[in-house]
Design an enzyme around this catalytic site. Structure first.
Site, PDB file in Angstrom:
ATOM      1  N   SER A 142       5.414 -16.957  36.363  1.00  0.00           N
ATOM      2  CA  SER A 142       3.852 -16.502  37.319  1.00  0.00           C
ATOM      3  C   SER A 142       3.972 -17.361  38.220  1.00  0.00           C
ATOM      4  O   SER A 142       3.931 -18.536  38.436  1.00  0.00           O
ATOM      5  CB  SER A 142       2.498 -16.427  37.122  1.00  0.00           C
ATOM      6  OG  SER A 142       1.849 -15.878  38.240  1.00  0.00           O
ATOM      7  N   TYR A 155      -3.606 -20.308  32.623  1.00  0.00           N
ATOM      8  CA  TYR A 155      -2.765 -20.222  32.072  1.00  0.00           C
ATOM      9  C   TYR A 155      -1.774 -20.465  32.751  1.00  0.00           C
ATOM     10  O   TYR A 155      -0.849 -20.106  32.910  1.00  0.00           O
ATOM     11  CB  TYR A 155      -3.491 -18.279  32.478  1.00  0.00           C
ATOM     12  CG  TYR A 155      -2.869 -17.702  33.104  1.00  0.00           C
ATOM     13  CD1 TYR A 155      -2.338 -16.777  32.330  1.00  0.00           C
ATOM     14  CD2 TYR A 155      -2.242 -17.398  34.308  1.00  0.00           C
ATOM     15  CE1 TYR A 155      -0.994 -15.515  32.889  1.00  0.00           C
ATOM     16  CE2 TYR A 155      -0.855 -16.794  34.559  1.00  0.00           C
ATOM     17  CZ  TYR A 155      -0.716 -15.553  33.578  1.00  0.00           C
ATOM     18  OH  TYR A 155      -0.085 -14.506  34.769  1.00  0.00           O
ATOM     19  N   LYS A 159       2.485 -21.210  32.244  1.00  0.00           N
ATOM     20  CA  LYS A 159       4.165 -21.004  33.150  1.00  0.00           C
ATOM     21  C   LYS A 159       4.968 -21.391  34.076  1.00  0.00           C
ATOM     22  O   LYS A 159       5.820 -21.612  34.301  1.00  0.00           O
ATOM     23  CB  LYS A 159       3.482 -19.937  34.558  1.00  0.00           C
ATOM     24  CG  LYS A 159       2.208 -18.808  33.593  1.00  0.00           C
ATOM     25  CD  LYS A 159       3.216 -17.500  32.443  1.00  0.00           C
ATOM     26  CE  LYS A 159       2.372 -16.107  32.870  1.00  0.00           C
ATOM     27  NZ  LYS A 159       3.221 -15.338  31.637  1.00  0.00           N
TER      28      LYS A 159
HETATM   29  N1  LIG Z   1       0.066  -8.990  36.777  1.00  0.00           N
HETATM   30  C1  LIG Z   1      -0.046  -9.467  37.816  1.00  0.00           C
HETATM   31  O1  LIG Z   1       0.026  -9.373  38.805  1.00  0.00           O
HETATM   32  C2  LIG Z   1       1.001 -10.712  37.075  1.00  0.00           C
HETATM   33  C3  LIG Z   1       1.792 -11.925  37.767  1.00  0.00           C
HETATM   34  C4  LIG Z   1       2.170 -12.624  37.312  1.00  0.00           C
HETATM   35  C5  LIG Z   1       3.082 -12.641  36.050  1.00  0.00           C
HETATM   36  N2  LIG Z   1       2.196 -12.647  35.602  1.00  0.00           N
HETATM   37  C6  LIG Z   1       2.985 -11.551  33.588  1.00  0.00           C
HETATM   38  O2  LIG Z   1       3.272 -10.693  33.602  1.00  0.00           O
HETATM   39  C7  LIG Z   1       3.882 -10.120  32.147  1.00  0.00           C
HETATM   40  C8  LIG Z   1       3.532  -9.240  31.713  1.00  0.00           C
HETATM   41  O3  LIG Z   1       1.990  -9.072  32.480  1.00  0.00           O
HETATM   42  P1  LIG Z   1       0.833  -6.952  32.702  1.00  0.00           P
HETATM   43  O4  LIG Z   1       0.023  -7.748  34.390  1.00  0.00           O
HETATM   44  O5  LIG Z   1       2.041  -6.645  32.591  1.00  0.00           O
HETATM   45  O6  LIG Z   1      -0.049  -7.044  31.418  1.00  0.00           O
HETATM   46  P2  LIG Z   1      -0.553  -5.514  31.113  1.00  0.00           P
HETATM   47  O7  LIG Z   1      -0.609  -4.486  31.662  1.00  0.00           O
HETATM   48  O8  LIG Z   1      -2.428  -6.093  31.374  1.00  0.00           O
HETATM   49  O9  LIG Z   1      -0.351  -5.619  29.791  1.00  0.00           O
HETATM   50  C9  LIG Z   1       0.218  -6.050  29.080  1.00  0.00           C
HETATM   51  C10 LIG Z   1       0.776  -6.427  27.603  1.00  0.00           C
HETATM   52  O10 LIG Z   1       0.657  -7.383  27.023  1.00  0.00           O
HETATM   53  C11 LIG Z   1       0.812  -6.812  25.645  1.00  0.00           C
HETATM   54  N3  LIG Z   1       0.106  -8.243  24.303  1.00  0.00           N
HETATM   55  C12 LIG Z   1      -0.684  -8.909  25.415  1.00  0.00           C
HETATM   56  N4  LIG Z   1      -1.337  -9.865  24.180  1.00  0.00           N
HETATM   57  C13 LIG Z   1      -0.192  -9.697  23.486  1.00  0.00           C
HETATM   58  C14 LIG Z   1       0.004 -10.477  21.918  1.00  0.00           C
HETATM   59  N5  LIG Z   1      -0.628 -11.943  21.848  1.00  0.00           N
HETATM   60  N6  LIG Z   1       0.810 -10.207  21.939  1.00  0.00           N
HETATM   61  C15 LIG Z   1       1.620  -9.483  22.190  1.00  0.00           C
HETATM   62  N7  LIG Z   1       1.739  -8.269  23.168  1.00  0.00           N
HETATM   63  C16 LIG Z   1       0.305  -8.390  24.066  1.00  0.00           C
HETATM   64  C17 LIG Z   1      -0.156  -5.558  26.067  1.00  0.00           C
HETATM   65  O11 LIG Z   1      -0.669  -5.127  24.802  1.00  0.00           O
HETATM   66  P3  LIG Z   1      -0.918  -4.985  23.316  1.00  0.00           P
HETATM   67  O12 LIG Z   1      -2.674  -5.630  24.324  1.00  0.00           O
HETATM   68  O13 LIG Z   1      -1.491  -3.499  22.752  1.00  0.00           O
HETATM   69  O14 LIG Z   1      -0.681  -5.867  22.776  1.00  0.00           O
HETATM   70  C18 LIG Z   1       0.483  -5.306  27.167  1.00  0.00           C
HETATM   71  O15 LIG Z   1       1.922  -4.063  26.496  1.00  0.00           O
HETATM   72  C19 LIG Z   1       2.706 -11.304  31.305  1.00  0.00           C
HETATM   73  O16 LIG Z   1       3.321 -13.149  31.133  1.00  0.00           O
HETATM   74  C20 LIG Z   1       2.134 -12.222  32.972  1.00  0.00           C
HETATM   75  O17 LIG Z   1       1.274 -13.141  32.476  1.00  0.00           O
HETATM   76  C21 LIG Z   1       1.732 -11.062  35.584  1.00  0.00           C
END
Ligand SMILES: NC(=O)c1ccc[n+]([C@@H]2O[C@H](COP(=O)([O-])OP(=O)(O)OC[C@H]3O[C@@H](n4cnc5c(N)ncnc54)[C@H](OP(=O)(O)O)[C@@H]3O)[C@@H](O)[C@H]2O)c1
Length: 250
Positions: A142, A155, A159
């Site tokens: 991130s 968090y 990262k």
């Molecule tokens: N969205 C942003 O703005 C953003 C920015 C920077 C970085 N990121 C990073 O991008 C990545 C994906 O995030 P996203 O935004 O796509 O989130 P999201 O839409 O909330 O999706 C999260 C996914 O991870 C799964 N998950 C959550 N906790 C888990 C666990 N303990 N074990 C296995 N699976 C788990 C969820 O499914 P279940 O709940 O069914 O397990 C879901 O499939 C993460 O690493 C996040 O830190 C996101």
């Protein structure tokens, strides 16, 4: 440019929605066989049903080493090996001053976001990737890694450490396996909904490239890093944020 992942096997954690689902979708479209993993079986099956290409699903908590091992084993059983591992699952259970975080949520954040990618990499590499030259691990970090702002500091700390872990493993797993990271800016997913939904237009206008991110923006970078186009890139972190850190100083 078409990127070809034909004949490759990819394992993506956190693949039932958001960025992980977009990565699974783009890898499958490029010809890879993709194992989608996250905690909820129903959500995984629904995601896989929307993806064109060869997929399978396996429910596993990314913070549980036994589940990681079982998922790696299931992937090898089903598809014959692993060429690409995407450590995408993460959690963000606490908001507030870092100094006041309770220990269970501190431990949980490290367990899923930092220890998880190490454990999944360890299991996938020893089980299969070390025998597959050209294999690749991609960690989803991130842009928060570059900030010391309070709020979701622990968090962000995981990262930052994940970027260091990426460089460590890149050094150790070369030349067989490349290890890189993508550092997303604000992306329109459920995880960040509270941040973007009330202010999308304002946040987009503040971003140099004029909008906040879509999951496909991150999937495109992951697809590049997984492919042979990136065959001389390892230990790198690609920031994909529409230019927002140019102005925030992150
Ligand atoms: N969205 C942003 O703005 C953003 C920015 C920077 C970085 N990121 C990073 O991008 C990545 C994906 O995030 P996203 O935004 O796509 O989130 P999201 O839409 O909330 O999706 C999260 C996914 O991870 C799964 N998950 C959550 N906790 C888990 C666990 N303990 N074990 C296995 N699976 C788990 C969820 O499914 P279940 O709940 O069914 O397990 C879901 O499939 C993460 O690493 C996040 O830190 C996101």
């Amino acid at each position: 440019m078409d990127i070809d992942l034909g004949g490759r096997v990819a394992l993506v954690t956190g693949a039932s929605k958001g960025i992980g689902k977009a990565i699974a979708t783009s890898f499958a479209a490029a010809g890879a066989s993709v194992m989608l993993s996250s905690r909820k079986q129903d959500a995984l099956e629904a995601a896989a049903a929307e993806i064109t290409g060869e997929t399978a699903v396996f429910a596993a908590n990314a913070g549980d080493p036994d589940a990681a091992e079982a998922c790696v084993e299931a992937t090898v059983d089903r598809f014959g090996g692993i060429d690409i591992l995407v450590n995408n699952a993460a959690t963000n259970p606490y908001a507030g001053r870092s100094i006041d975080i309770d220990l269970p949520r501190y431990d949980k954040t490290l367990e899923v976001n930092l220890r998880g990618p190490l454990v999944w990499s360890n299991r996938a590499w020893h089980r299969s990737m070390k025998e597959r030259p050209g294999s690749a691990i991609i960690n989803i970090a991130s842009i928060g890694a570059f900030s010391a702002a309070s709020g979701i500091g622990i968090y962000n700390m995981t990262k930052a450490a994940l970027i260091h872990q990426t460089r460590l493993l890149a050094n150790e797993l070369a030349p067989t396996t490349r290890v890189n990271a993508v550092a997303p800016g604000l992306i329109k997913t459920d995880m960040a909904r509270a941040l973007w939904e009330p202010n999308e237009a304002t946040l987009g206008a503040r971003t140099p490239l004029g909008r906040i991110g879509e999951p496909a923006d991150i999937a495109n970078a992951a697809l590049f890093l997984a492919s042979d186009l990136a065959s001389w890139i390892t230990g790198e972190t690609i920031v994909v944020d529409g230019g927002s850190t140019l102005r925030s100083g992150g």
